[in-house]
Scaffold this motif. Structure first.
Motif, short mmCIF file in Angstrom:
data_model
loop_
_atom_site.label_atom_id
_atom_site.label_comp_id
_atom_site.label_asym_id
_atom_site.label_seq_id
_atom_site.Cartn_x
_atom_site.Cartn_y
_atom_site.Cartn_z
N GLN A 271 0.82 -1.20 0.00
CA GLN A 271 0.00 0.00 0.00
C GLN A 271 0.86 1.26 0.00
OE1 GLN A 271 -3.34 -0.29 -0.55
NE2 GLN A 271 -2.64 -2.42 -0.80
N LEU A 272 1.97 1.25 0.72
CA LEU A 272 2.85 2.42 0.74
C LEU A 272 3.50 2.63 -0.63
CD1 LEU A 272 4.65 2.21 4.20
CD2 LEU A 272 2.54 3.41 3.57
N VAL A 284 -2.16 13.19 -5.76
CA VAL A 284 -1.83 13.35 -4.34
C VAL A 284 -2.96 12.87 -3.44
CG1 VAL A 284 -1.30 15.07 -2.58
CG2 VAL A 284 -0.26 15.24 -4.84
N GLU A 285 -4.18 13.27 -3.72
CA GLU A 285 -5.29 12.91 -2.86
C GLU A 285 -5.50 11.40 -2.83
OE1 GLU A 285 -8.12 15.51 -4.71
OE2 GLU A 285 -8.18 16.80 -2.95
N ASP A 286 -5.29 10.73 -3.98
CA ASP A 286 -5.44 9.28 -4.02
C ASP A 286 -4.40 8.62 -3.11
OD1 ASP A 286 -7.49 9.54 -5.82
OD2 ASP A 286 -6.27 9.10 -7.58
N GLY A 287 -3.15 9.10 -3.19
CA GLY A 287 -2.10 8.53 -2.36
C GLY A 287 -2.37 8.72 -0.87
N PHE A 288 -2.79 9.93 -0.50
CA PHE A 288 -3.10 10.20 0.90
C PHE A 288 -4.26 9.33 1.38
CE2 PHE A 288 -1.45 14.88 0.84
CZ PHE A 288 -0.16 14.40 0.77
N ALA A 289 -5.31 9.26 0.56
CA ALA A 289 -6.51 8.51 0.96
C ALA A 289 -6.20 7.03 1.15
CB ALA A 289 -7.60 8.69 -0.09
N ARG A 290 -5.31 6.51 0.33
CA ARG A 290 -4.95 5.09 0.43
C ARG A 290 -4.30 4.79 1.79
NH1 ARG A 290 -4.14 0.78 -2.93
NH2 ARG A 290 -4.72 2.06 -4.73
N ILE A 291 -3.38 5.67 2.20
CA ILE A 291 -2.70 5.43 3.48
C ILE A 291 -3.65 5.64 4.65
CG2 ILE A 291 -0.82 6.13 4.97
CD1 ILE A 291 0.81 6.85 2.55
N VAL A 292 -4.48 6.66 4.57
CA VAL A 292 -5.45 6.91 5.65
C VAL A 292 -6.39 5.71 5.79
CG1 VAL A 292 -7.42 8.31 6.35
CG2 VAL A 292 -5.35 9.42 5.51
N ALA A 293 -6.83 5.17 4.66
CA ALA A 293 -7.73 4.00 4.71
C ALA A 293 -7.03 2.81 5.35
CB ALA A 293 -8.21 3.65 3.31
N PHE A 294 -5.75 2.62 5.04
CA PHE A 294 -4.99 1.53 5.64
C PHE A 294 -4.89 1.72 7.15
CE2 PHE A 294 -1.09 -0.43 7.15
CZ PHE A 294 -1.17 -1.71 6.63
N ARG A 307 1.50 5.82 9.34
CA ARG A 307 1.35 7.21 9.79
C ARG A 307 2.62 8.01 9.53
NH1 ARG A 307 2.60 10.66 13.77
NH2 ARG A 307 4.03 9.12 14.68
N VAL A 308 3.77 7.41 9.85
CA VAL A 308 5.05 8.09 9.62
C VAL A 308 5.26 8.37 8.14
CG1 VAL A 308 7.55 7.83 9.77
CG2 VAL A 308 6.12 7.20 11.71
N ARG A 309 4.95 7.39 7.29
CA ARG A 309 5.12 7.60 5.84
C ARG A 309 4.20 8.71 5.35
NH1 ARG A 309 6.61 4.42 1.63
NH2 ARG A 309 8.32 3.86 3.04
N LEU A 310 2.99 8.76 5.85
CA LEU A 310 2.06 9.80 5.43
C LEU A 310 2.61 11.18 5.78
CD1 LEU A 310 -0.63 10.51 4.13
CD2 LEU A 310 -1.71 10.21 6.37
N LEU A 311 3.17 11.32 6.97
CA LEU A 311 3.76 12.60 7.37
C LEU A 311 4.92 12.97 6.44
CD1 LEU A 311 3.75 12.31 11.27
CD2 LEU A 311 2.06 13.41 9.78
N GLU A 312 5.71 11.99 6.02
CA GLU A 312 6.80 12.26 5.09
C GLU A 312 6.26 12.74 3.74
OE1 GLU A 312 8.86 8.58 4.92
OE2 GLU A 312 9.89 8.84 6.85
N LEU A 313 5.17 12.13 3.30
CA LEU A 313 4.58 12.56 2.03
C LEU A 313 3.96 13.94 2.14
CD1 LEU A 313 3.00 9.21 0.75
CD2 LEU A 313 5.12 10.31 0.01
N PHE A 314 3.49 14.30 3.34
CA PHE A 314 3.03 15.68 3.55
C PHE A 314 4.19 16.66 3.27
CE2 PHE A 314 -0.44 14.55 6.92
CZ PHE A 314 -1.23 14.05 5.91
N ASP A 315 5.39 16.32 3.73
CA ASP A 315 6.55 17.18 3.47
C ASP A 315 6.88 17.24 1.99
OD1 ASP A 315 7.06 17.94 6.11
OD2 ASP A 315 8.23 16.14 6.52
N VAL A 316 6.70 16.13 1.29
CA VAL A 316 6.96 16.11 -0.15
C VAL A 316 6.05 17.09 -0.88
CG1 VAL A 316 6.77 14.71 -2.25
CG2 VAL A 316 7.87 13.75 -0.23
N VAL A 317 4.77 17.04 -0.55
CA VAL A 317 3.79 17.88 -1.24
C VAL A 317 3.87 19.33 -0.78
CG1 VAL A 317 1.32 18.22 -1.64
CG2 VAL A 317 2.27 15.91 -1.61
N GLY A 318 4.15 19.53 0.50
CA GLY A 318 4.20 20.89 1.04
C GLY A 318 3.14 21.07 2.11
#
Length: 336
Positions: A271-272, A284-294, A307-318
């Motif tokens: 999933q990651l 972006v929204e699809d990627g975020f939603a996938r991790i949140v659903a997991f 959760r940690v990976r999602l926070l890292e992807l937040f930094d990627v996007v801004g």
């Protein structure tokens, strides 16, 4: 995807060159088409380079900075993208949203007087270009910098937001040495302006050079060193998240990753990996939603790792991106 500030490397979406988006292949195919004989006659006037034609729409007012693009003239865009940012408008004549976005982009291109080139692509007559950029809707707007694709936005976006995207694109372009002009006699002026850009901090410079060389591990090490010296360095933190994403997706097969994710909905790594693909490709929204659903359907160590990976992807996007704000709310609901 939101564009990083003007002191950082190219956006992580440029990784598409290592995955599904392959502009070099499209360029090579177009060049072959121009020189291949068709019906016994040489193509494109005895091998002469096909010219991108100025658009004739009212918004463009015949501007040389707005062109209609075909697969045959596409290689010119790749070449010009080392001089100025090229904004590719993937559109369709039947779409009213496309027409509205195109009119805004045409006006912006004219206003910038050679600092940016608008390339209009009819997805119905040029499907190969649309496929290369993985466009799934119209309008889809992408930039090309130094031959690398940078997703900007999809759908009907308000004019002010479009202008903000282009302003940030120009900042990123300038920081990466793409500060020329198509206006006659303006190249020296653009080079002088680029020379006045403040130098990057040493570790950031080292990271950028490593990214240019494709050495993402070395770039990550440089950003970590910057953070060790200045833990509050937000640009280094964002840069580290970007290059780690680049490294994870280097040489991967997108189709295999997506199939594995479909087959293994409860396996963290699967999933990651597909979430990484979504974010890097602009979904972006699809990627975020996938991790949140997991996260919402699991517990324990896999949940924390997601959760940690999602926070890292937040930094990627801004962290200021509205999609990040929305996903933070969804994360909080999933956790609590």
């Amino acid at each position: 995807m939101s564009i990083p500030n003007n002191r950082g490397p190219l956006p992580p979406s440029s990784m598409n060159l290592h995955g599904a988006v392959d502009l070099s292949a499209l360029k090579a195919r177009a060049e072959a088409a121009r020189t291949a004989p068709q019906g016994g006659a040489p193509a494109a006037g005895n091998g002469q380079q096909a010219e991108a034609q100025p658009a004739s729409g009212a918004g463009a007012a015949g501007s040389p900075y707005v062109v209609e693009v075909t697969e045959q003239s596409f290689p010119q865009l790749v070449q010009l993208s080392s001089q100025v940012p090229v904004v590719v408008d993937l559109r369709a004549g039947w779409s009213e949203e496309s027409s509205r976005v195109t009119a805004v982009l045409e006006a912006i291109a004219v206003e910038h007087d050679g600092k940016v080139l608008l390339a209009k692509v009819d997805v119905e007559t040029q499907p190969q270009i649309a496929q290369a950029f993985q466009a799934q809707t119209v309008p889809t707007v992408v930039a090309v910098l130094k031959g690398q694709p940078v997703p900007l936005f999809e759908g009907a976006v308000p004019e002010q937001q479009i202008r903000s995207f282009i302003d940030e694109l120009l900042k990123v372009a300038g920081a990466n040495g793409v500060a020329g002009s198509l206006r006659e006699g303006a190249d020296a002026e653009g080079a002088e302006a680029a020379a006045e850009e403040p130098p990057l901090p040493p570790h950031h410079r080292a990271a950028f050079d490593a990214i240019e060389a494709g050495d993402y591990l070395a770039a990550a090490a440089s950003y970590r060193q910057a953070l060790a010296e200045q833990p509050a360095d937000a640009e280094a933190k964002a840069g580290l998240a970007q290059v780690e994403l680049m490294q994870r997706l280097k040489d991967v097969d997108a189709a295999t990753i997506r199939q594995r994710a479909a087959d293994e909905p409860d396996i963290l790594e699967s999933q990651l990996a597909v979430a990484d693909l979504d974010v890097s490709g602009g979904h972006v929204e699809d990627g975020f939603a996938r991790i949140v659903a997991f996260i919402s359907r699991t517990a324990g160590e896999p949940r924390e790792a997601a959760r940690v990976r999602l926070l890292e992807l937040f930094d990627v996007v801004g962290i200021a991106d509205p999609r990040v704000t929305k996903a933070r709310g969804a994360l909080a609901r999933a956790l609590f």
